[in-house]
Scaffold this motif. Structure first.
Motif, PDB file in Angstrom:
ATOM      1  N   PHE A   1       1.715 -13.166 -12.236  1.00  0.00           N
ATOM      2  CA  PHE A   1       0.699 -12.114 -12.345  1.00  0.00           C
ATOM      3  C   PHE A   1       0.782 -11.153 -11.163  1.00  0.00           C
ATOM      4  O   PHE A   1       1.014 -11.555 -10.016  1.00  0.00           O
ATOM      5  CB  PHE A   1      -0.704 -12.720 -12.382  1.00  0.00           C
ATOM      6  CG  PHE A   1      -1.045 -13.392 -13.679  1.00  0.00           C
ATOM      7  CD1 PHE A   1      -1.534 -12.653 -14.755  1.00  0.00           C
ATOM      8  CD2 PHE A   1      -0.886 -14.768 -13.828  1.00  0.00           C
ATOM      9  CE1 PHE A   1      -1.853 -13.277 -15.950  1.00  0.00           C
ATOM     10  CE2 PHE A   1      -1.201 -15.388 -15.015  1.00  0.00           C
ATOM     11  CZ  PHE A   1      -1.691 -14.647 -16.084  1.00  0.00           C
ATOM     12  N   GLN A   2       0.551  -9.884 -11.459  1.00  0.00           N
ATOM     13  CA  GLN A   2       0.459  -8.858 -10.430  1.00  0.00           C
ATOM     14  C   GLN A   2      -0.594  -7.829 -10.855  1.00  0.00           C
ATOM     15  O   GLN A   2      -0.716  -7.511 -12.039  1.00  0.00           O
ATOM     16  CB  GLN A   2       1.797  -8.143 -10.236  1.00  0.00           C
ATOM     17  CG  GLN A   2       1.795  -7.111  -9.123  1.00  0.00           C
ATOM     18  CD  GLN A   2       3.090  -6.327  -9.076  1.00  0.00           C
ATOM     19  OE1 GLN A   2       3.326  -5.454  -9.912  1.00  0.00           O
ATOM     20  NE2 GLN A   2       3.932  -6.637  -8.109  1.00  0.00           N
ATOM     21  N   GLY A   3      -1.378  -7.340  -9.913  1.00  0.00           N
ATOM     22  CA  GLY A   3      -2.403  -6.344 -10.206  1.00  0.00           C
ATOM     23  C   GLY A   3      -2.237  -5.123  -9.327  1.00  0.00           C
ATOM     24  O   GLY A   3      -1.576  -5.167  -8.282  1.00  0.00           O
ATOM     25  N   SER A   4      -2.850  -4.025  -9.748  1.00  0.00           N
ATOM     26  CA  SER A   4      -2.726  -2.791  -8.985  1.00  0.00           C
ATOM     27  C   SER A   4      -3.964  -1.923  -9.163  1.00  0.00           C
ATOM     28  O   SER A   4      -4.535  -1.855 -10.259  1.00  0.00           O
ATOM     29  CB  SER A   4      -1.482  -2.015  -9.447  1.00  0.00           C
ATOM     30  OG  SER A   4      -1.206  -0.944  -8.572  1.00  0.00           O
ATOM     31  N   LEU A   5      -4.395  -1.291  -8.068  1.00  0.00           N
ATOM     32  CA  LEU A   5      -5.510  -0.345  -8.064  1.00  0.00           C
ATOM     33  C   LEU A   5      -5.033   0.961  -7.453  1.00  0.00           C
ATOM     34  O   LEU A   5      -4.263   0.952  -6.483  1.00  0.00           O
ATOM     35  CB  LEU A   5      -6.685  -0.889  -7.238  1.00  0.00           C
ATOM     36  CG  LEU A   5      -7.340  -2.179  -7.708  1.00  0.00           C
ATOM     37  CD1 LEU A   5      -8.338  -2.677  -6.662  1.00  0.00           C
ATOM     38  CD2 LEU A   5      -8.050  -1.966  -9.038  1.00  0.00           C
TER      39      LEU A   5
ATOM     40  N   VAL B   1      -3.782   6.920  -3.265  1.00  0.00           N
ATOM     41  CA  VAL B   1      -3.578   5.665  -2.543  1.00  0.00           C
ATOM     42  C   VAL B   1      -3.505   4.548  -3.578  1.00  0.00           C
ATOM     43  O   VAL B   1      -4.378   4.459  -4.453  1.00  0.00           O
ATOM     44  CB  VAL B   1      -4.722   5.376  -1.552  1.00  0.00           C
ATOM     45  CG1 VAL B   1      -4.487   4.039  -0.856  1.00  0.00           C
ATOM     46  CG2 VAL B   1      -4.846   6.495  -0.531  1.00  0.00           C
ATOM     47  N   ARG B   2      -2.483   3.715  -3.475  1.00  0.00           N
ATOM     48  CA  ARG B   2      -2.328   2.615  -4.437  1.00  0.00           C
ATOM     49  C   ARG B   2      -2.109   1.299  -3.699  1.00  0.00           C
ATOM     50  O   ARG B   2      -1.324   1.227  -2.747  1.00  0.00           O
ATOM     51  CB  ARG B   2      -1.138   2.884  -5.368  1.00  0.00           C
ATOM     52  CG  ARG B   2      -0.840   1.723  -6.319  1.00  0.00           C
ATOM     53  CD  ARG B   2       0.238   2.067  -7.312  1.00  0.00           C
ATOM     54  NE  ARG B   2       0.596   0.904  -8.119  1.00  0.00           N
ATOM     55  CZ  ARG B   2       1.431   0.935  -9.161  1.00  0.00           C
ATOM     56  NH1 ARG B   2       1.994   2.081  -9.516  1.00  0.00           N
ATOM     57  NH2 ARG B   2       1.700  -0.175  -9.833  1.00  0.00           N
ATOM     58  N   TYR B   3      -2.827   0.275  -4.158  1.00  0.00           N
ATOM     59  CA  TYR B   3      -2.606  -1.082  -3.666  1.00  0.00           C
ATOM     60  C   TYR B   3      -2.035  -1.913  -4.798  1.00  0.00           C
ATOM     61  O   TYR B   3      -2.580  -1.932  -5.914  1.00  0.00           O
ATOM     62  CB  TYR B   3      -3.892  -1.726  -3.169  1.00  0.00           C
ATOM     63  CG  TYR B   3      -3.714  -3.218  -2.925  1.00  0.00           C
ATOM     64  CD1 TYR B   3      -2.971  -3.680  -1.848  1.00  0.00           C
ATOM     65  CD2 TYR B   3      -4.239  -4.154  -3.818  1.00  0.00           C
ATOM     66  CE1 TYR B   3      -2.762  -5.036  -1.646  1.00  0.00           C
ATOM     67  CE2 TYR B   3      -4.049  -5.514  -3.625  1.00  0.00           C
ATOM     68  CZ  TYR B   3      -3.300  -5.955  -2.534  1.00  0.00           C
ATOM     69  OH  TYR B   3      -3.084  -7.301  -2.343  1.00  0.00           O
TER      70      TYR B   3
ATOM     71  N   VAL C   1       0.865  -1.177   0.000  1.00  0.00           N
ATOM     72  CA  VAL C   1       0.000   0.000   0.000  1.00  0.00           C
ATOM     73  C   VAL C   1       0.900   1.225   0.000  1.00  0.00           C
ATOM     74  O   VAL C   1       1.799   1.347   0.849  1.00  0.00           O
ATOM     75  CB  VAL C   1      -0.939   0.019   1.217  1.00  0.00           C
ATOM     76  CG1 VAL C   1      -1.737   1.326   1.246  1.00  0.00           C
ATOM     77  CG2 VAL C   1      -1.890  -1.172   1.181  1.00  0.00           C
ATOM     78  N   THR C   2       0.674   2.122  -0.952  1.00  0.00           N
ATOM     79  CA  THR C   2       1.509   3.308  -1.116  1.00  0.00           C
ATOM     80  C   THR C   2       0.627   4.546  -1.129  1.00  0.00           C
ATOM     81  O   THR C   2      -0.434   4.554  -1.761  1.00  0.00           O
ATOM     82  CB  THR C   2       2.310   3.232  -2.434  1.00  0.00           C
ATOM     83  OG1 THR C   2       2.977   1.972  -2.511  1.00  0.00           O
ATOM     84  CG2 THR C   2       3.320   4.343  -2.524  1.00  0.00           C
ATOM     85  N   LEU C   3       1.055   5.598  -0.449  1.00  0.00           N
ATOM     86  CA  LEU C   3       0.285   6.831  -0.356  1.00  0.00           C
ATOM     87  C   LEU C   3       1.163   8.017  -0.758  1.00  0.00           C
ATOM     88  O   LEU C   3       2.351   8.064  -0.426  1.00  0.00           O
ATOM     89  CB  LEU C   3      -0.228   7.059   1.069  1.00  0.00           C
ATOM     90  CG  LEU C   3      -1.104   5.975   1.700  1.00  0.00           C
ATOM     91  CD1 LEU C   3      -0.241   4.991   2.479  1.00  0.00           C
ATOM     92  CD2 LEU C   3      -2.143   6.589   2.624  1.00  0.00           C
TER      93      LEU C   3
ATOM     94  N   ALA D   1      -6.027   1.446 -12.830  1.00  0.00           N
ATOM     95  CA  ALA D   1      -5.929   0.032 -12.495  1.00  0.00           C
ATOM     96  C   ALA D   1      -5.187  -0.688 -13.606  1.00  0.00           C
ATOM     97  O   ALA D   1      -5.119  -0.218 -14.752  1.00  0.00           O
ATOM     98  CB  ALA D   1      -7.320  -0.587 -12.307  1.00  0.00           C
ATOM     99  N   GLY D   2      -4.625  -1.847 -13.271  1.00  0.00           N
ATOM    100  CA  GLY D   2      -3.924  -2.603 -14.294  1.00  0.00           C
ATOM    101  C   GLY D   2      -3.437  -3.933 -13.790  1.00  0.00           C
ATOM    102  O   GLY D   2      -3.521  -4.247 -12.603  1.00  0.00           O
TER     103      GLY D   2
END
Length: 357
Positions: free
Chosen positions: A160-164, A150-152, A104-106, A183-184
């Motif tokens: 596989f890796q995902g991000s929101l 904010v990114r998860y 989690v990145t802010l 997202a991706g």
């Protein structure tokens, strides 16, 4: 004895943390024809890689949990100036936690389109700033970031890796004003890498795209989009000494005038390491905006003195067609912004040096 014990405790505490200072400096002599009614020779900055300095750190909190931070600011090697005088760390300013759950990145950071698909584009893979698309509306280059975000990011499972990602607009009474979402997903397995990503930005200022919008009669530097929606996908494959890449983006521009034109961009690239320290890059890009189109061809050679220092020679040529009257290469304007040629064709050649630390 007390001093010795304190020293041991201090050494143990510092052993759990690390801070890295890193950066990149790039400068070269460029020749650009058909610009402002003539040609120009100049010293360019950040052509192979963007000029930047950063600080990255982690602290081990135990149980595979870590605290992380990143601060990164851009600058211009040729002048010592900065792209944005209002932001010290204009590229990254983040803090977060990572562990078995992912990360989690802010803070202030580029979107997932840049992070996943941008790294499969010609501009990145062929290391040439001039190859990013007119106006950089698709954000494949890191010229526009999310504030208050904010990114998860998920852990990598089976490649596989995902991000929101969500950027707060922070406008009282209007939650959608200035809101950004992205997202991706990405996949990597041996020589193969693939990615898809999406971003929607509300009330985004034209920024670098202002000159490009003026050239096609859609706006100017003061234009603020109602929204900017990007769909992107890319793929890369390494076969022996040859590396191949392809990327596609589609950007819907929701203009303040009510128009909703779409920009479509395609990249095809190849890099051939023909010797231990030498690589030749070939690229083709096509950009369309309604009835206008731009074809971009590139050729470059990179020699590695070491892993940190390279010498390069680059050439990129763009030809406008259809309803487009002018070539609009990303980077030919002031401070690396989009520039407008005096006609349908434009050539840029650069010979330079890049050093990272």
């Amino acid at each position: 004895m007390i001093a010795a014990a304190a020293s041991c405790l201090s050494a143990g505490a510092f052993a759990q943390s690390s801070v890295t200072i890193y950066g990149s400096l790039d400068a070269g002599v460029a020749y650009i024809n058909n610009l402002g009614g003539g040609s120009v020779s100049r010293l360019d900055q950040g052509t192979m890689q963007p000029d930047r300095i950063g600080f990255r750190g982690t602290e081990d909190l135990g149980g595979n949990l870590k605290a992380n931070f990143q601060l990164e600011g851009g600058f211009y090697t040729d002048s010592g100036g900065v792209p944005n005088s209002t932001k010290l760390f204009n590229r990254y300013s983040t803090v977060g936690l990572s562990g078995d759950f992912g990360a989690v990145t802010l803070g202030h950071m580029p979107d997932v389109v840049f992070d996943y698909v941008g790294k499969l584009s010609n501009g990145f893979q062929l290391t040439n700033w001039y190859l990013f698309h007119p106006g950089n509306l698709d954000s494949l280059a890191n010229t526009y970031q999310f504030d208050n975000a904010v990114r998860y990011t998920s852990p990598t499972v089976g490649g596989f890796q995902g991000s929101l990602m969500y950027g707060f607009g922070e406008v009282a009474g209007d939650n959608s004003n200035g809101r950004n979402v992205s997202a991706g997903a990405t996949y990597g397995n041996g020589p193969l890498r693939a990615a898809v990503a999406y971003s929607k930005l509300n009330n985004r200022a034209a920024g670098y795209a202002g000159t490009f919008l003026t050239s096609v009669g859609l706006g100017n530097a003061t234009t603020v989009f109602k929204s900017l929606t990007t769909y992107a996908g890319g793929i890369g494959y390494t076969l022996g000494s040859v590396r191949l890449n392809a990327a596609y983006t589609q950007v819907k521009l929701d203009m303040p005038t009510g128009l909703t034109p779409k920009q479509k961009n395609l990249d095809l690239g190849a890099a051939w390491r023909y010797a231990t320290l030498d690589t030749i890059n070939f690229g083709y890009g096509l950009s369309k905006l309604e009835g206008a189109r731009w074809n971009t061809f590139s050729l470059s050679h990179v020699h590695e003195f070491s892993k940190r220092t390279q010498w390069y020679v680059q050439a990129a040529y763009q030809r406008a067609g259809g309803d487009a009257r002018f070539a609009v290469m990303n980077g030919t304007g002031a401070s690396g912004s989009t520039g407008v040629s005096g006609g349908q064709g434009q050539l840029v050649t650069t010979i330079g040096m890049h050093h990272s630390f």
